[in-house]
Design a protein around this motif. Structure first.
Motif, PDB file in Angstrom:
ATOM      1  N   ASN A  68      43.400  33.419  36.716  1.00  0.00           N
ATOM      2  CA  ASN A  68      43.800  32.518  37.800  1.00  0.00           C
ATOM      3  C   ASN A  68      42.748  32.553  38.894  1.00  0.00           C
ATOM      4  OD1 ASN A  68      45.020  31.269  40.110  1.00  0.00           O
ATOM      5  ND2 ASN A  68      47.018  31.545  39.147  1.00  0.00           N
ATOM      6  N   TYR A 108      42.333  30.899  41.638  1.00  0.00           N
ATOM      7  CA  TYR A 108      42.782  30.833  43.030  1.00  0.00           C
ATOM      8  C   TYR A 108      43.445  32.120  43.510  1.00  0.00           C
ATOM      9  CZ  TYR A 108      41.498  25.956  43.279  1.00  0.00           C
ATOM     10  OH  TYR A 108      40.772  24.786  43.294  1.00  0.00           O
ATOM     11  N   GLU A 109      43.862  32.980  42.587  1.00  0.00           N
ATOM     12  CA  GLU A 109      44.470  34.250  42.973  1.00  0.00           C
ATOM     13  C   GLU A 109      43.527  35.438  42.817  1.00  0.00           C
ATOM     14  OE1 GLU A 109      48.068  34.753  40.790  1.00  0.00           O
ATOM     15  OE2 GLU A 109      49.057  32.990  41.669  1.00  0.00           O
ATOM     16  N   SER A 110      42.347  35.206  42.277  1.00  0.00           N
ATOM     17  CA  SER A 110      41.443  36.309  41.921  1.00  0.00           C
ATOM     18  C   SER A 110      40.396  36.623  42.978  1.00  0.00           C
ATOM     19  CB  SER A 110      40.741  36.001  40.592  1.00  0.00           C
ATOM     20  OG  SER A 110      41.687  35.850  39.556  1.00  0.00           O
TER      21      SER A 110
END
Length: 290
Positions: A248, A250-252
Motif C-alpha cells: 500500500n 499511501y500507507e507505507s
C-alpha cells in the motif's frame, strides 16, 4: 519437492501485482519483440553441430518469456531434442508457468525439471551434489535484483555454460525510470526482498571486472503512469504499489516521501506527451559469452 524458505518477494499478492503490471506496462511484449530480433542468429551459432540443447531459466516467473525462447529455439532446430531446467522461488508463478506449458502444444515433447527455490539455493544444491550440468542457453530475465551477490551469481551461472553457450541477463537500463526511482529512494525502497537495485551499469561493470565477454542490446519500452497522480484511481494505486514494492503506497511512506516519489516519477523518470505522463521503462538485454 521441498519449498525453499528463501523465496523472492513474489508471494501470492505480489504475484498478482506483477501480472497487473505486465498487462499495463507491455514489458513482456517489448522483451519478446527484442528477443525475436536478437535470438534467432544467436541460436543458429549456439546450436551448430549439437545433438541436444539444454536450457536453464533462472527466476522465470510465469514463464511467458521462457516459453517464447523455447519456441524460438525449437523452430531454429526442429529435429534437435531440448531439455529445460527452471529455477523459480514463487509457487504461484511456477504453477502459472506449468499451466502455460500445458496449453502450448509445441512444448509437450520438451522435458521440464522444476526447482522451487532461489538462485542461490540452486547453486548450493548443484555444488553439494557435484552435478554441474552444462547448458547451451541460460536466461535471467528481470531477476538479478533478488540475488545476494551479483558477481558470485554471474560467475556461477556463467560457469554452467557449454563452450558455445550464452547467459542472457535482462535488467533495467541505467538511467531508466526504475533505476532513477530506486537509486534515489534506495533507503526507503530497498528494505525487503530487494536490498540493492542493480541496473545495466552495475551488471556491465561486474562483467568487465570479471573479464567476461558480452554484448548489450537496448530494449526500448515506455508506459503510461498518468493514473499514478490521481489518488482515487485504483490503477494508479496498483502501479505505485508495484513500482515501490509495497502492498500500500499511501500507507507505507510519510507524506513528504510520497510527494517526493510522485514528483520524481513525473519529472525525472518520465516525459509528458499530450498531457499524459509516460514512464521510461527501457531495458537492457546482455548476452554473456562462455
Amino acid at each position: 519437492m521441498a519449498v525453499d524458505p528463501k523465496t523472492t518477494c513474489y508471494d501470492d499478492t505480489r504475484a498478482q501485482s506483477f501480472q497487473f503490471y505486465l498487462q499495463h506496462s507491455g514489458e513482456h511484449k517489448a522483451i519478446l519483440q527484442s528477443l525475436h530480433n536478437i535470438l534467432p542468429g544467436e541460436f543458429k551459432r549456439i546450436g551448430v553441430d549439437q545433438s541436444s540443447l539444454d536450457v536453464l531459466g533462472v527466476g522465470s516467473g510465469g514463464g511467458e518469456v521462457d516459453v517464447e525462447i523455447l519456441t524460438l529455439l525449437q523452430s531454429t532446430f526442429p529435429a534437435v531434442p531440448i531439455t529445460t531446467v527452471i529455477v523459480e522461488g514463487s509457487t504461484q508463478l511456477t504453477d502459472n508457468f506449468k499451466a502455460l506449458v500445458a496449453k502450448t502444444p509445441n512444448l509437450q515433447k520438451i522435458p521440464f525439471a522444476w526447482h522451487l527455490m532461489s538462485s542461490e539455493n540452486y547453486e548450493t544444491q548443484v555444488k553439494a551434489k557435484g552435478d554441474m550440468k552444462k547448458f547451451d542457453f541460460i536466461q535471467m530475465v528481470q531477476m538479478i535484483y533478488y540475488v545476494d551477490n551479483l558477481a558470485d551469481t554471474i560467475t556461477f551461472y556463467q560457469s554452467l555454460l557449454k563452450n558455445n553457450g550464452r547467459l542472457m541477463i535482462i535488467v533495467e537500463e541505467a538511467n531508466s525510470g526504475w533505476d532513477i526511482l530506486w537509486k534515489t529512494y534506495k533507503k526507503e525502497l530497498a528494505v525487503d526482498a530487494i536490498t540493492d537495485y542493480p541496473s545495466s551499469a552495475e551488471v556491465l561493470a561486474c562483467l568487465k571486472s570479471l573479464g567476461l565477454k558480452y554484448e548489450e542490446h537496448a530494449t526500448p519500452n515506455t508506459f503510461d503512469i498518468t493514473e499514478c497522480f490521481n489518488p482515487s484511481s485504483q490503477t494508479g494505486k496498483s502501479l505505485l504499489n508495484f513500482l515501490t514494492a509495497k502492498s500500500n503506497f499511501y500507507e507505507s511512506f510519510t507524506p513528504e516521501i510520497r510527494a517526493g516519489i510522485l514528483d520524481l516519477l513525473r519529472n525525472k523518470c518520465s516525459t509528458e506527451k499530450d498531457g499524459r505522463v509516460i514512464f521510461n521503462n527501457t531495458l537492457s538485454c546482455i548476452l554473456v559469452h562462455a
